[in-house]
Scaffold this active site. Sequence first.
Site, PDB file in Angstrom:
ATOM      1  N   HIS A 131     103.753  71.382  23.828  1.00  0.00           N
ATOM      2  CA  HIS A 131     104.557  72.427  23.900  1.00  0.00           C
ATOM      3  C   HIS A 131     105.894  71.619  24.649  1.00  0.00           C
ATOM      4  CE1 HIS A 131     106.995  75.864  24.283  1.00  0.00           C
ATOM      5  NE2 HIS A 131     107.091  75.768  25.509  1.00  0.00           N
ATOM      6  N   ASP A 171     112.908  76.325  28.734  1.00  0.00           N
ATOM      7  CA  ASP A 171     111.639  76.529  28.072  1.00  0.00           C
ATOM      8  C   ASP A 171     111.678  78.075  27.417  1.00  0.00           C
ATOM      9  OD1 ASP A 171     109.020  77.059  27.052  1.00  0.00           O
ATOM     10  OD2 ASP A 171     108.208  76.552  28.950  1.00  0.00           O
ATOM     11  N   CYS A 173     109.435  74.670  19.203  1.00  0.00           N
ATOM     12  CA  CYS A 173     110.146  74.222  20.323  1.00  0.00           C
ATOM     13  C   CYS A 173     110.532  72.747  20.222  1.00  0.00           C
ATOM     14  CB  CYS A 173     108.802  74.223  21.469  1.00  0.00           C
ATOM     15  SG  CYS A 173     107.341  73.274  21.043  1.00  0.00           S
ATOM     16  N   GLN A 183     112.336  81.492  22.444  1.00  0.00           N
ATOM     17  CA  GLN A 183     111.728  80.904  21.207  1.00  0.00           C
ATOM     18  C   GLN A 183     110.601  82.157  20.511  1.00  0.00           C
ATOM     19  OE1 GLN A 183     109.060  77.475  21.591  1.00  0.00           O
ATOM     20  NE2 GLN A 183     107.703  77.937  19.663  1.00  0.00           N
TER      21      GLN A 183
END
Length: 236
Positions: free
Chosen positions: A169, A184, A98, A92
């Site tokens: 997040h 992630d 996200c 990211q």
Amino acid sequence: MAESLSAKKWIPLEANPDVMNQFIWGLGVPPDEAECYDVYGLDEELLEMVPKPVLAVLFLFPLTPQNFKLEIIHESCLQVQDPTSTVFFMKQTVGNACGTIDPLHAIGNITSEILVDEGSFLDKFFKSTALMDPMERASFLEKDREMEVAHSVAAAAGDTEVPVNVEDHFICFTCVDGQLYELDGDRSGPISHGASTPSTLLQDAAKVIQKMIQKNPDSMNFNVIAISKRVKGDAP
């Protein structure tokens, strides 16, 4: 949402199944292939209420700078996998993105389970980035105006006011090659949480999520969404 590597920031997406559904359907997942559902609790009885089969789990949690630093330190103790492995993974680099990368991680790892409309954004995105590394995929997304517009439209569809400071997040859990992976974009790669199967994915992810929630006992700002495959006979 953790600090990104780019100055570019998008409006954060709301953790809302209706918002996520319109988002993924608009990008090329047919509504009769997959749908997002709220997970109302992590005990077995509430998990059983989620339509099956579950293909991926999206998790929103509070992320303070202190917590993030602790997680990065802890990453050295986790089973971080080679990001060029069979797991679709991307970094990211856009702030507040996200909520977009989470569904991309989910769908990118379940393309063998669901159909994506030929010629759609997702079809073109996954074909274009198939041979890229995680940072190249991030750069490709950052420059993609169509994706940025789709994200903005989905963000505007939420029911809540956009916060000034975003401290939450999104991450994704899915099963690939018999392993439960945490995906992630702020990590260095996919994180393996051990053996799992498509039939136990939701329960296995719930155990990891419960441990994460226990690290923030004073917060109520958690949200779990399941992406489930539609089976023949499901209501439209």
